[in-house]
Design an enzyme around this catalytic site. Structure first.
Site, PDB file in Angstrom:
ATOM      1  CB  ILE A  12      -0.967  -0.025   1.204  1.00 20.31           C
ATOM      2  CG1 ILE A  12      -2.154   0.931   0.980  1.00 20.31           C
ATOM      3  CG2 ILE A  12      -0.253   0.294   2.521  1.00 20.31           C
ATOM      4  CD1 ILE A  12      -3.291   0.749   1.972  1.00 20.31           C
ATOM      5  CG  ASP A  35       1.283   1.645  12.499  1.00 17.74           C
ATOM      6  OD1 ASP A  35       1.092   1.537  13.723  1.00 17.74           O
ATOM      7  OD2 ASP A  35       1.410   2.737  11.912  1.00 17.74           O
ATOM      8  N   GLY A 120      -4.170  -8.774  10.687  1.00 21.62           N
ATOM      9  CA  GLY A 120      -2.813  -9.268  10.942  1.00 21.62           C
ATOM     10  C   GLY A 120      -2.618  -9.491  12.425  1.00 21.62           C
ATOM     11  CB  VAL A 121      -0.659  -7.500  14.895  1.00 23.97           C
ATOM     12  CG1 VAL A 121      -0.583  -7.329  16.394  1.00 23.97           C
ATOM     13  CG2 VAL A 121       0.723  -7.602  14.280  1.00 23.97           C
ATOM     14  CE1 TYR A 122      -3.569  -4.470  17.562  1.00 24.03           C
ATOM     15  CE2 TYR A 122      -5.304  -3.098  16.652  1.00 24.03           C
ATOM     16  CZ  TYR A 122      -4.177  -3.242  17.448  1.00 24.03           C
ATOM     17  OH  TYR A 122      -3.662  -2.146  18.108  1.00 24.03           O
TER      18      TYR A 122
HETATM   19  N1  APR Z   1       0.648  -3.133   2.307  1.00 26.52           N
HETATM   20  C1  APR Z   1      -0.607  -3.646   2.404  1.00 26.52           C
HETATM   21  N2  APR Z   1      -0.991  -4.497   3.367  1.00 26.52           N
HETATM   22  C2  APR Z   1      -0.054  -4.867   4.276  1.00 26.52           C
HETATM   23  C3  APR Z   1       1.275  -4.369   4.253  1.00 26.52           C
HETATM   24  C4  APR Z   1       1.611  -3.469   3.204  1.00 26.52           C
HETATM   25  N3  APR Z   1       2.840  -2.942   3.085  1.00 26.52           N
HETATM   26  N4  APR Z   1       1.954  -4.919   5.303  1.00 26.52           N
HETATM   27  C5  APR Z   1       1.094  -5.723   5.941  1.00 26.52           C
HETATM   28  N5  APR Z   1      -0.113  -5.710   5.332  1.00 26.52           N
HETATM   29  C6  APR Z   1      -1.335  -6.448   5.669  1.00 26.52           C
HETATM   30  C7  APR Z   1      -1.181  -7.653   6.546  1.00 26.52           C
HETATM   31  O1  APR Z   1      -0.768  -8.794   5.768  1.00 26.52           O
HETATM   32  C8  APR Z   1      -2.598  -7.803   7.067  1.00 26.52           C
HETATM   33  O2  APR Z   1      -3.399  -8.527   6.138  1.00 26.52           O
HETATM   34  O3  APR Z   1      -2.159  -5.566   6.409  1.00 26.52           O
HETATM   35  C9  APR Z   1      -3.111  -6.361   7.133  1.00 26.52           C
HETATM   36  C10 APR Z   1      -3.225  -5.782   8.541  1.00 26.52           C
HETATM   37  O4  APR Z   1      -2.249  -6.366   9.378  1.00 26.52           O
HETATM   38  P1  APR Z   1      -1.417  -5.510  10.465  1.00 26.52           P
HETATM   39  O5  APR Z   1      -0.536  -4.555   9.780  1.00 26.52           O
HETATM   40  O6  APR Z   1      -0.819  -6.487  11.410  1.00 26.52           O
HETATM   41  O7  APR Z   1      -2.547  -4.632  11.214  1.00 26.52           O
HETATM   42  P2  APR Z   1      -3.624  -5.074  12.298  1.00 26.52           P
HETATM   43  O8  APR Z   1      -3.940  -6.520  12.251  1.00 26.52           O
HETATM   44  O9  APR Z   1      -4.736  -4.073  12.147  1.00 26.52           O
HETATM   45  O10 APR Z   1      -2.868  -4.818  13.686  1.00 26.52           O
HETATM   46  C11 APR Z   1      -2.567  -3.479  14.042  1.00 26.52           C
HETATM   47  O11 APR Z   1      -0.278  -4.037  14.364  1.00 26.52           O
HETATM   48  O12 APR Z   1       1.484  -3.126  13.283  1.00 26.52           O
HETATM   49  C12 APR Z   1       0.761  -3.059  14.441  1.00 26.52           C
HETATM   50  O13 APR Z   1       0.950  -0.777  15.135  1.00 26.52           O
HETATM   51  C13 APR Z   1       0.054  -1.747  14.591  1.00 26.52           C
HETATM   52  O14 APR Z   1      -0.575  -2.191  16.839  1.00 26.52           O
HETATM   53  C14 APR Z   1      -1.057  -2.133  15.511  1.00 26.52           C
HETATM   54  C15 APR Z   1      -1.428  -3.525  15.022  1.00 26.52           C
END
Ligand code: APR
Length: 172
Positions: A12, A35, A120-122
């Site tokens: 993204i 993030d 992802g993480v969440y």
């Molecule tokens: N571009 C697009 N999508 C991405 C990218 C990228 N560069 N990097 C990761 N993703 C995808 C992941 O594969 C996942 O499907 O974004 C989605 C969301 O995952 P996370 O980034 O882990 O976000 P989330 O699950 O909402 O957790 C948020 O994670 O990074 C920390 O600071 C953030 O504490 C917050 C938590």
């Protein structure tokens, strides 16, 4: 309608769209996943701008410039952490999409790109999260001129296939 929704598999941070949505945490101080990628690509000014804001409740969105990213804005959306589904997660995830679309509409933006918030993480289950994302965006676009286009940016084939199935199913 389906010409206003694109599904792509990409990083993204590379997209030249009006706004990219960040899957942030309530501290708005960066992290891993998308993030971390957005902060790395935007540069240190993004963290400084986020510090000024001082945090964001789950389900809400805060807006900053995109600095060194090709996009113009970053919409920092704080998704819910999955706790089993009985802690209001669906409503909070829906609110992330709706609040980001409201910010885009208020600025009459043409294009907004969403990652899979909370997937992802969440730990949000991917099928349920994808259905929420898709239905919220589809419902919004049916009633609003802006944004003109929403791009779902998936980061792996599995998620991209999920969204493609939803898009196909919507227009049987
Ligand atoms: N571009 C697009 N999508 C991405 C990218 C990228 N560069 N990097 C990761 N993703 C995808 C992941 O594969 C996942 O499907 O974004 C989605 C969301 O995952 P996370 O980034 O882990 O976000 P989330 O699950 O909402 O957790 C948020 O994670 O990074 C920390 O600071 C953030 O504490 C917050 C938590």
């Amino acid at each position: 309608m389906n010409d206003r929704i694109d599904i792509i598999q990409d990083d993204i941070t590379t997209l030249s769209v009006d706004a990219i949505v960040n899957a942030a945490n309530s501290g708005l101080l960066g992290g891993g996943g998308v993030d971390g990628a957005i902060h790395r690509a935007a540069g240190p000014e993004l963290l400084a701008a986020c510090r000024e804001i001082g945090g964001c409740p789950t389900g809400e969105v805060r807006v900053t410039p995109a600095f060194h990213l090709p996009a113009h804005y970053v919409f920092h959306a704080v998704g819910p952490i999955w706790q089993g589904g009985d802690a209001g997660e669906p409503g909070l995830l829906r609110a992330c999409y709706r609040n980001a679309l409201t910010e885009a509409s208020n600025r009459q933006l043409s294009s907004v790109a969403f990652p899979a918030i909370s997937c992802g993480v969440y730990g949000y289950p991917h099928q349920a999260a994808s259905e929420i994302a898709f239905n919220e965006v589809h419902e919004w676009l049916a009633g609003h001129e802006f944004p003109h286009k929403v791009i779902f940016v998936l980061y792996n084939q599995l998620m991209a296939d999920l969204y493609e199935q939803l898009l196909a199913g919507q227009f049987k």
